[in-house]
Design an enzyme around this catalytic site. Structure first.
Site, PDB file in Angstrom:
ATOM      1  N   CYS A   1       0.882  -1.292   0.032  1.00  9.47           N
ATOM      2  CA  CYS A   1      -0.127  -0.058   0.090  1.00  9.47           C
ATOM      3  C   CYS A   1       0.915   1.097   0.121  1.00  9.47           C
ATOM      4  CB  CYS A   1      -0.933   0.033   1.237  1.00  9.47           C
ATOM      5  SG  CYS A   1      -2.019  -1.501   1.109  1.00  9.47           S
TER       6      CYS A   1
ATOM      7  N   HIS B   1      -2.441   8.303   6.236  1.00  9.69           N
ATOM      8  CA  HIS B   1      -2.871   7.120   5.421  1.00  9.69           C
ATOM      9  C   HIS B   1      -4.149   6.515   6.136  1.00  9.69           C
ATOM     10  CE1 HIS B   1      -1.811   3.092   3.734  1.00  9.69           C
ATOM     11  NE2 HIS B   1      -1.877   2.551   4.774  1.00  9.69           N
TER      12      HIS B   1
ATOM     13  N   GLU C   1      -0.989   5.420  13.757  1.00  9.62           N
ATOM     14  CA  GLU C   1      -0.435   6.661  12.968  1.00  9.62           C
ATOM     15  C   GLU C   1      -1.025   7.912  13.595  1.00  9.62           C
ATOM     16  OE1 GLU C   1      -0.969   8.922   8.454  1.00  9.62           O
ATOM     17  OE2 GLU C   1      -2.359   7.164   9.129  1.00  9.62           O
TER      18      GLU C   1
ATOM     19  N   LYS D   1      -9.661   8.452   2.512  1.00 13.06           N
ATOM     20  CA  LYS D   1      -9.792   7.080   2.282  1.00 13.06           C
ATOM     21  C   LYS D   1     -11.620   6.910   2.604  1.00 13.06           C
ATOM     22  CE  LYS D   1      -5.677   4.401   2.585  1.00 13.06           C
ATOM     23  NZ  LYS D   1      -4.642   5.789   2.725  1.00 13.06           N
TER      24      LYS D   1
ATOM     25  N   HIS E   1     -10.113   2.412   0.347  1.00 17.03           N
ATOM     26  CA  HIS E   1      -8.208   2.053   0.203  1.00 17.03           C
ATOM     27  C   HIS E   1      -7.671   1.424  -1.032  1.00 17.03           C
ATOM     28  CE1 HIS E   1      -4.099   1.202   1.357  1.00 17.03           C
ATOM     29  NE2 HIS E   1      -4.315   0.426   2.156  1.00 17.03           N
TER      30      HIS E   1
ATOM     31  N   PHE F   1       1.842  -3.419   4.072  1.00 19.22           N
ATOM     32  CA  PHE F   1       2.463  -4.445   4.778  1.00 19.22           C
ATOM     33  C   PHE F   1       3.806  -4.691   4.760  1.00 19.22           C
ATOM     34  CE2 PHE F   1      -1.986  -7.071   4.417  1.00 19.22           C
ATOM     35  CZ  PHE F   1      -2.513  -6.447   5.089  1.00 19.22           C
TER      36      PHE F   1
END
Length: 432
Positions: free
Chosen positions: A184, A325, A336, A354, A359, A418
């Site tokens: 991502c 994010h 975050e 988002k 996403h 990831f």
């Protein structure tokens, strides 16, 4: 290091096809979320996605209030017949469409040998469409000679770097051709790679971004088995992506592409190019913690943001806006947010787009960087849609529901993936 500026932006998103209409719908608080249309998801725990509105999906234009020219037409983008368009996977088609808009916006189409050789491309892709893999496996198992039924286009359809490859071929970009596949964070890494190519003199122009089209049955099943997707809002899909909200229960898979044109400043000035913003800094780090979960205290994200500030010679108080994010997962948003609150004053505006587009995986960082640049250029911060009640420890101003007109001189876009990979991109108003 050479100065790098952004001179073109192109977008294909779940809100619609095209930069201007996507931006206006985003600022209006609209969403591109809905029930999955591409296949029967009725037996799956998550039945919501953010799909690009396509001309061949009956009713999607009317459902989202979109005009015919705001839908995705693969044949028009590729300049081919419908049959040929079917041979090209959507992640490539989306990248071609976004790149075409970005290059037209920048008024740049290399023609001379020198222009072609000094123009490159870097487009990140998180994961290829698994539907092609499933279909090929079925063909192999269908008979003793089933392998002969596997399409000769299987490999060109599946290779992630073919998005960059097609854009390079279409526009004669003979400079560096790159494709980060860092989950991502791929789109953000692609932008970072493009910046470095220009700063070090390897190119004068880089067409950069990300593209993704992984909303297929196996993709949704895979993320569902990780318990990463929202499953509590199947009957109210537009509410499913809710960054920072106390009721968030997972992300919503999205698709699309974001592409921008980066130029070495002197190159842009010589041709009197319009400049959206200037690249100020880049920060990258690794959590070195877990394959899917972030460090709970957000320390990896914190390092990336600090490095970006140092790279830009900025103070945390200089940053007027952060495009987070924040994917709408319980752990990710908390980590975050913890990092942001450790570093920035509470007056810093933070939002996660988002909530509106889901996403976009490998395309997320590129689309969100484009939104960050448009926020600087237009003097307005996009909202966090569906934020009804933040967690009690979330203390920032998350620009809930409504966009916020404000002058933004410096802005940051965060992307995490990831494997614990983190990228923070920092942009600023262009001053000659």
């Amino acid at each position: 290091m050479k100065r790098v500026v952004v001179t073109g932006v192109g977008l294909v998103t779940p809100l619609c096809v095209g930069r201007e209409r996507t931006w206006s719908r985003l600022l209006a608080g609209e969403t591109g979320l809905g029930r999955i249309r591409g296949f029967d998801a009725s037996r799956l725990p998550s039945r919501v996605a953010a799909e690009v509105p396509k001309a061949d999906e009956i009713g999607v234009g009317e459902d989202r209030g979109l005009a015919e020219d705001e839908l995705f037409h693969a044949g028009e983008v590729l300049g081919t017949t419908v049959e040929e368009a079917r041979k090209t996977p959507n992640f490539i088609s989306y990248a071609l469409a976004a790149a075409r808009e970005a290059l037209a916006d920048a008024n740049w189409e290399p023609r001379t040998e020198e222009q072609c050789q000094s123009s490159g491309v870097s487009i990140g892709v998180g994961m290829t469409s698994l539907a092609y893999v499933v279909d090929a496996a079925k063909q192999i198992d269908s008979s003793p000679a089933g392998y002969r039924r596997v399409s000769p286009y299987f490999i060109p359809r599946a290779l992630p770097n073919l998005a960059a490859g097609h854009v390079s071929i279409k526009h004669k970009l003979q400079g560096p051709s790159l494709c980060p596949t860092t989950a991502c964070a791929a789109g953000a890494h692609a932008i970072g790679d493009g910046i470095r190519m220009i700063q070090t003199g390897s190119a004068k122009v880089m067409v950069v971004g990300g593209s993704e089209a992984a909303i297929d049955e196996l993709g949704v099943v895979g993320f569902s088995r990780l318990r990463a997707l929202s499953s509590s809002f199947n009957d109210d899909p537009q509410k499913a992506s809710r960054p920072f909200d106390v009721r968030r229960d997972g992300f919503v898979m999205g698709e699309g592409s974001g592409v921008m044109v980066l130029e070495e400043l002197e190159h842009a000035k010589k041709r009197s190019a319009r400049v959206y913003a200037e690249v100020a800094g880049i920060g990258m780090s690794s959590d070195a913690h877990h394959i899917t979960s972030p460090v709970p205290d957000g320390s990896g994200a914190l390092r990336a943001m600090r490095i970006a500030l140092e790279n830009a010679n900025c103070q945390a108080s200089d940053i007027g806006y952060i495009n987070a994010h924040a994917t709408s997962t319980p752990l990710g948003d908390r980590a975050e947010n913890s990092a942001i609150q450790q570093l920035f004053p509470q007056t810093t505006l933070v939002s996660s787009t988002k909530g509106a587009i889901g996403h976009l995986l490998g395309a997320a960082g590129a689309v969100e960087a484009a939104f960050t640049i448009l926020a600087i250029s237009n003097g307005v911060v996009p909202p966090t849609v569906n934020l009804e009640e933040p967690d009690e420890e979330f203390l920032m101003d998350y620009v809930a529901h409504k966009s916020r007109p404000t002058i933004v001189q410096h802005a940051m876009s965060n992307s995490f993936g990831f494997g614990g990979t983190n990228v923070s991109l920092l942009f600023r108003q262009f001053v000659r």
